[in-house]
Design a protein around this motif. Sequence first.
Motif, short mmCIF file in Angstrom:
data_model
loop_
_atom_site.label_atom_id
_atom_site.label_comp_id
_atom_site.label_asym_id
_atom_site.label_seq_id
_atom_site.Cartn_x
_atom_site.Cartn_y
_atom_site.Cartn_z
N LEU A 39 30.28 -5.91 21.82
CA LEU A 39 30.90 -6.41 20.59
C LEU A 39 30.82 -5.38 19.46
CD1 LEU A 39 29.82 -10.10 19.92
CD2 LEU A 39 32.15 -9.19 20.09
N LYS A 40 31.95 -5.18 18.80
CA LYS A 40 32.04 -4.32 17.60
C LYS A 40 31.69 -2.86 17.89
CE LYS A 40 32.42 -8.27 15.30
NZ LYS A 40 33.79 -8.84 15.20
N SER A 41 31.62 -2.48 19.18
CA SER A 41 31.12 -1.13 19.47
C SER A 41 32.14 -0.04 19.20
CB SER A 41 30.63 -1.05 20.92
OG SER A 41 31.69 -1.33 21.81
N LEU A 42 33.39 -0.40 18.87
CA LEU A 42 34.32 0.63 18.44
C LEU A 42 34.34 0.78 16.91
CD1 LEU A 42 37.23 0.40 21.03
CD2 LEU A 42 35.69 2.32 20.63
#
Lengths: 344, 344
Positions: A20-23
């Motif tokens: 999650l949200k890792s970009l």
Amino acid sequence: FDADAAAIVGAAMDGKVKPLKSLGRLEVLAGRLAGIQRTAAPHVDSPAVVICAADHGLAAGGVSAYPQEVTGLMLQGFASGTSAVGVLARQSGARLLVADLGVIAPPQLRPGDHPVLDRRVRSTGTADSSTGPAMTLEEARQAVAHGIGLVEDLVADGVDLVALGEMGIGNTATASALTAALLGREPARLVGPGTGVQGEALARKVRKVEEVLARHADARDPWDVLARVGGLEIAALAGVVLGCAAHRVPVLLDGFITTSAALVAWRLAPTCTHTMIAGHLSPEPGHQVQLEALGLRPVLDLGMRLGEGSGAALAIPVLRSAVAVLREMGSFADLGLADEAPPA
Amino acid sequence: FDADAAAIVGAAMDGKVKPLKSLGRLEVLAGRLAGIQRTAAPHVDSPAVVICAADHGLAAGGVSAYPQEVTGLMLQGFASGTSAVGVLARQSGARLLVADLGVIAPPQLRPGDHPVLDRRVRSTGTADSSTGPAMTLEEARQAVAHGIGLVEDLVADGVDLVALGEMGIGNTATASALTAALLGREPARLVGPGTGVQGEALARKVRKVEEVLARHADARDPWDVLARVGGLEIAALAGVVLGCAAHRVPVLLDGFITTSAALVAWRLAPTCTHTMIAGHLSPEPGHQVQLEALGLRPVLDLGMRLGEGSGAALAIPVLRSAVAVLREMGSFADLGLADEAPPA
């Protein structure tokens, strides 16, 4: 700004095969583009860099390392494709649009050159704002209207993202005065080297900006500030920002000058900040102050202080990539793993 | 590193029609590419993202939010073109090369999938490094040799820039242990959430890494550290770095894992840092520590912590643009103004 479209994109990003949200900011930027364009399928298929150029009467006071004639010379470089922003726009797959709002020595174009649009409001550039108004209110309105008109033409032509650029010898001094006037800041905290003044020349530039502020301390409203402080290209760029807001076109800010135009647009129409994305952070000291006032975080921070739109042009591939991830990356649902969304 | 080539490029950048050094890190990067490639005409015409993948016995100790089978699933995404790094490499015009150094459940490829190169050194991945050596010295050497071999094939195929990528569930734990061992740092300062562990799970990950360090405190040299701590994909990536250094190919680091491979390569051959460029800064806490040890400054800082090579792939257009400015931007000499170089 369409918060629903942004939320749909956020949820789609959460469903991609990754933590999650890792970009990071790529995900945030995709959502922001969606909100601005009011669609869950944002696009950067046809970006343009819009450069407005004009001369500044204030430059006669020795605020720049260069003479005013250089403004026209630089336009020649835009027309021939050899400028920094020209190279970077080509790399980013963006078209370049150049408009002359009042350059003292316009370039002599040759066959094969890119056009320079004639949007000249004052052929002499602005008057010296340290001794009087840079232009009339009517001229400021005309320059802003030209900026809006540029966006209308681009939108009709399919452009879906506008990056701002500028040229005008002396315009960091004008931008410093505008920023100080609009934000109520001390010029000494905002004025930087621009094209490269330092030492005594920098101190003289600060004093000039202080003179401009003192001369126009009784300006009544943002329109009055814009007309009295200048410049013509900044007014036109404020119009570009307003036009982008009206047409739901993301507008990518460059450095200190274009962000001063964004400040003007914000003071004229506060919600237009929703349409803005900060392309990069300039080392010019006032730029961070401006971006904080607008609530924006820059995409790039590469120590670039050339202007022209160079930082904004370089940020376009990051926005394209954010959209490409949204379009092309696989999701847990594609894998039949809708329940396997990651824990974090 | 060819300091003369870098200096020639620096002088050429100084002669471009702009204030001195005003393109900031673009100018520095053009010079660095020139020094690495040993030519005053650096090029990023054929970049590749090289992904090495393997499993980690350490993952059995619960250091990741995901089970080991996910490594193979992610390889399936690389093969089908739907992974984040696949999207970003396409956007950057880079080819993707994926090598399996020891994935427990390799993907079942379908017609039309990109290939996954079989460079399997241990089909079971590494052993649990908290209870014994991750692999033998011979296996570590074999993995490094595979990495060097990948570069040789790419160079023969015309590749002129290599971006590093990786996949391996549990590999932030291995990378933390390697970094702590090679730099003599406390694991608690280096270990981060990786794919998303937090709270008690994060504390357990720290303890696991401390166990690994304690178990191999008597490792004799960098080769011994690499073999005992792992992992197979990190060893191969260290080989890629060494191969790039040998072939004068700029190597673009991604996040915490690939930079741990760069640390290994640096300890094996200190001058190979000259060939490195840091693509981005990950929020993983140990990444900044690694980059400082290597003396590198990241190009991008976008809060990306996905790995795979995603941050490195996104930085490629910046390097391309640096080269394009050098190639295509006009100079004062072109204008017959060789004496008009700016003052700053």
